[in-house]
Design a protein around this motif. Structure first.
Motif, PDB file in Angstrom:
ATOM      1  N   VAL A   1      37.507  16.524   9.702  1.00  0.00           N
ATOM      2  CA  VAL A   1      36.523  15.715   8.992  1.00  0.00           C
ATOM      3  C   VAL A   1      36.906  14.257   9.203  1.00  0.00           C
ATOM      4  CG1 VAL A   1      35.632  15.073   6.713  1.00  0.00           C
ATOM      5  CG2 VAL A   1      35.986  17.483   7.283  1.00  0.00           C
ATOM      6  N   GLU A   2      35.973  13.461   9.721  1.00  0.00           N
ATOM      7  CA  GLU A   2      36.339  12.098  10.122  1.00  0.00           C
ATOM      8  C   GLU A   2      35.122  11.178  10.022  1.00  0.00           C
ATOM      9  OE1 GLU A   2      38.177   9.264  10.490  1.00  0.00           O
ATOM     10  OE2 GLU A   2      39.657  10.732  11.178  1.00  0.00           O
ATOM     11  N   HIS A   3      35.387   9.899   9.714  1.00  0.00           N
ATOM     12  CA  HIS A   3      34.334   8.872   9.709  1.00  0.00           C
ATOM     13  C   HIS A   3      34.391   7.999  10.959  1.00  0.00           C
ATOM     14  CE1 HIS A   3      32.329   9.286   5.855  1.00  0.00           C
ATOM     15  NE2 HIS A   3      33.490   9.457   5.262  1.00  0.00           N
TER      16      HIS A   3
ATOM     17  N   PHE B   1      37.184   7.749  17.201  1.00  0.00           N
ATOM     18  CA  PHE B   1      38.175   8.818  17.163  1.00  0.00           C
ATOM     19  C   PHE B   1      37.513  10.161  17.455  1.00  0.00           C
ATOM     20  CE2 PHE B   1      40.839  11.975  14.932  1.00  0.00           C
ATOM     21  CZ  PHE B   1      42.080  11.679  15.471  1.00  0.00           C
ATOM     22  N   VAL B   2      36.349  10.392  16.853  1.00  0.00           N
ATOM     23  CA  VAL B   2      35.610  11.640  17.092  1.00  0.00           C
ATOM     24  C   VAL B   2      35.248  11.766  18.563  1.00  0.00           C
ATOM     25  CG1 VAL B   2      33.458  12.883  16.593  1.00  0.00           C
ATOM     26  CG2 VAL B   2      34.737  11.812  14.732  1.00  0.00           C
ATOM     27  N   ARG B   3      34.807  10.671  19.154  1.00  0.00           N
ATOM     28  CA  ARG B   3      34.444  10.704  20.577  1.00  0.00           C
ATOM     29  C   ARG B   3      35.640  11.108  21.443  1.00  0.00           C
ATOM     30  NH1 ARG B   3      30.408   9.188  23.714  1.00  0.00           N
ATOM     31  NH2 ARG B   3      29.234   8.322  21.975  1.00  0.00           N
ATOM     32  N   ARG B   4      36.827  10.606  21.087  1.00  0.00           N
ATOM     33  CA  ARG B   4      38.018  10.911  21.885  1.00  0.00           C
ATOM     34  C   ARG B   4      38.474  12.361  21.708  1.00  0.00           C
ATOM     35  NH1 ARG B   4      42.097   5.849  21.737  1.00  0.00           N
ATOM     36  NH2 ARG B   4      43.319   7.398  22.872  1.00  0.00           N
ATOM     37  N   LEU B   5      38.093  12.984  20.601  1.00  0.00           N
ATOM     38  CA  LEU B   5      38.421  14.401  20.431  1.00  0.00           C
ATOM     39  C   LEU B   5      37.658  15.269  21.427  1.00  0.00           C
ATOM     40  CD1 LEU B   5      38.493  14.793  16.537  1.00  0.00           C
ATOM     41  CD2 LEU B   5      40.446  14.691  18.091  1.00  0.00           C
ATOM     42  N   ASP B   6      36.492  14.776  21.877  1.00  0.00           N
ATOM     43  CA  ASP B   6      35.722  15.446  22.932  1.00  0.00           C
ATOM     44  C   ASP B   6      35.425  16.903  22.564  1.00  0.00           C
ATOM     45  OD1 ASP B   6      34.396  15.731  25.348  1.00  0.00           O
ATOM     46  OD2 ASP B   6      36.203  16.318  26.438  1.00  0.00           O
ATOM     47  N   CYS B   7      34.838  17.102  21.380  1.00  0.00           N
ATOM     48  CA  CYS B   7      34.552  18.458  20.913  1.00  0.00           C
ATOM     49  C   CYS B   7      33.143  18.510  20.320  1.00  0.00           C
ATOM     50  CB  CYS B   7      35.579  18.876  19.854  1.00  0.00           C
ATOM     51  SG  CYS B   7      35.521  17.902  18.332  1.00  0.00           S
ATOM     52  N   LYS B   8      32.718  19.708  19.970  1.00  0.00           N
ATOM     53  CA  LYS B   8      31.436  19.889  19.301  1.00  0.00           C
ATOM     54  C   LYS B   8      31.472  19.196  17.944  1.00  0.00           C
ATOM     55  CE  LYS B   8      28.184  23.633  18.181  1.00  0.00           C
ATOM     56  NZ  LYS B   8      28.008  25.118  18.209  1.00  0.00           N
TER      57      LYS B   8
ATOM     58  N   GLU C   1      23.864  19.330  15.350  1.00  0.00           N
ATOM     59  CA  GLU C   1      25.090  19.908  15.888  1.00  0.00           C
ATOM     60  C   GLU C   1      25.030  19.843  17.407  1.00  0.00           C
ATOM     61  OE1 GLU C   1      27.511  23.173  13.650  1.00  0.00           O
ATOM     62  OE2 GLU C   1      26.120  24.203  15.004  1.00  0.00           O
ATOM     63  N   GLY C   2      26.169  19.518  18.013  1.00  0.00           N
ATOM     64  CA  GLY C   2      26.234  19.455  19.476  1.00  0.00           C
ATOM     65  C   GLY C   2      27.297  18.472  19.913  1.00  0.00           C
ATOM     66  N   SER C   3      27.192  18.006  21.151  1.00  0.00           N
ATOM     67  CA  SER C   3      28.163  17.035  21.660  1.00  0.00           C
ATOM     68  C   SER C   3      28.002  15.710  20.914  1.00  0.00           C
ATOM     69  CB  SER C   3      27.936  16.812  23.158  1.00  0.00           C
ATOM     70  OG  SER C   3      26.703  16.134  23.357  1.00  0.00           O
ATOM     71  N   ILE C   4      29.011  14.846  21.035  1.00  0.00           N
ATOM     72  CA  ILE C   4      28.936  13.546  20.377  1.00  0.00           C
ATOM     73  C   ILE C   4      27.748  12.746  20.900  1.00  0.00           C
ATOM     74  CG2 ILE C   4      30.579  12.504  22.012  1.00  0.00           C
ATOM     75  CD1 ILE C   4      30.306  11.587  18.277  1.00  0.00           C
ATOM     76  N   ASP C   5      27.473  12.831  22.199  1.00  0.00           N
ATOM     77  CA  ASP C   5      26.322  12.115  22.748  1.00  0.00           C
ATOM     78  C   ASP C   5      25.010  12.667  22.192  1.00  0.00           C
ATOM     79  OD1 ASP C   5      27.802  10.333  24.289  1.00  0.00           O
ATOM     80  OD2 ASP C   5      27.867  11.698  26.007  1.00  0.00           O
ATOM     81  N   HIS C   6      24.938  13.972  22.033  1.00  0.00           N
ATOM     82  CA  HIS C   6      23.725  14.605  21.503  1.00  0.00           C
ATOM     83  C   HIS C   6      23.454  14.146  20.071  1.00  0.00           C
ATOM     84  CE1 HIS C   6      20.731  17.711  20.638  1.00  0.00           C
ATOM     85  NE2 HIS C   6      21.425  17.987  19.531  1.00  0.00           N
TER      86      HIS C   6
END
Length: 249
Positions: free
Chosen positions: A205-207, A211-218, A230-235
């Motif tokens: 859980v993150e704001h 940082f979320v982008r660098r995790l590179d996850c759903k 729900e989906g990729s950070i770009d989505h």
């Protein structure tokens, strides 16, 4: 997500506090070796979601199913849920500051004994080796004999993650791990969480969107207690509703 690859499944869960619906028909699933970031505005239900999974809050409706044996977590105590393999790390690190890093990790191995009984317990060679392995994993191999209160904020966060690992969890729930860290600490934390997700389910859980982008996850976006996107950070960052309720603020 098929049953064979699902570790945790939250289905149709709702909970109301004093007339306020904190979680509203929420459904969520994660596999056994997967990282998921959960984001959303304040009041979106992120903490309540973790409270439900860990048994702190009991939902009014819905199902929370765990593991291959399809165990219902609803009504189980927090301690039993932890023993079943779900570990939670809160935003503020809670380590025994007067004890060494080694002692903190050793006590976590024997969490069921309590801090007083552990004084009369001697770890085996296998358990000592496990403590050293965990310390290497979290990046504190050179700090084992240091008093935990002397560690930096980021190092204390890693130590607490190590204390969770000492309990052999299958799922780690990690609340805002990047908060208050230096850039170097944040980079190490990113690498640590990504490495853990090769063998564990990890929910972060993150704001901090970078940082979320660098995790590179759903990514799962919560809003008003439900999944908004729900989906990729770009989505999700291109989703107009997500922009309106969260990113555009």
């Amino acid at each position: 997500m098929s049953g064979s690859t699902r570790l945790l499944e939250v289905s149709g869960v709702s909970v109301t506090f004093d007339g306020f619906r904190a979680i509203n028909n929420l459904s969520f699933a994660i596999g056994p070796a997967e990282m998921r970031a959960v984001i959303g505005p304040n009041g979106a239900g992120k903490t309540t979601f973790m409270d439900i999974v860990t048994g702190k809050t009991r939902p009014d409706t819905g199902r929370v199913i765990w593991g291959d044996e399809n165990i219902s977590l609803i009504g189980m105590s927090e301690a039993r849920i932890a023993r079943a393999g779900i570990g939670r790390k809160f935003q503020r690190p809670t380590v025994f500051e007067e004890q060494s890093v080694r002692d903190n990790l050793t006590m976590a191995l024997k969490a069921d004994r309590g801090p007083f009984n552990v004084l009369f317990w001697k770890p085996s060679a296998e358990e000592r080796a496990k403590v050293e392995d965990i310390a290497a994993t979290i990046g504190l191999a050179g700090q084992l004999d240091r008093t935990s209160g002397e560690l930096s904020h980021g190092q204390k966060q890693w130590l607490e993650i190590g204390m969770l690992l000492a309990q052999d969890p299958q799922l780690l729930l990690v609340d805002e791990p990047a908060a208050g860290m230096t850039p170097a600490e944040r980079e190490h934390t990113t690498d640590l969480l990504k490495s853990l997700a090769k063998h564990h389910a990890v929910v972060v859980v993150e704001h901090d969107m970078e940082f979320v982008r660098r995790l590179d996850c759903k990514v799962t976006v919560l809003h008003e207690g439900s999944v908004l996107a729900e989906g990729s950070i770009d989505h999700v960052t291109k989703n107009q509703e997500v922009i309106d309720v969260y990113l555009g603020r």
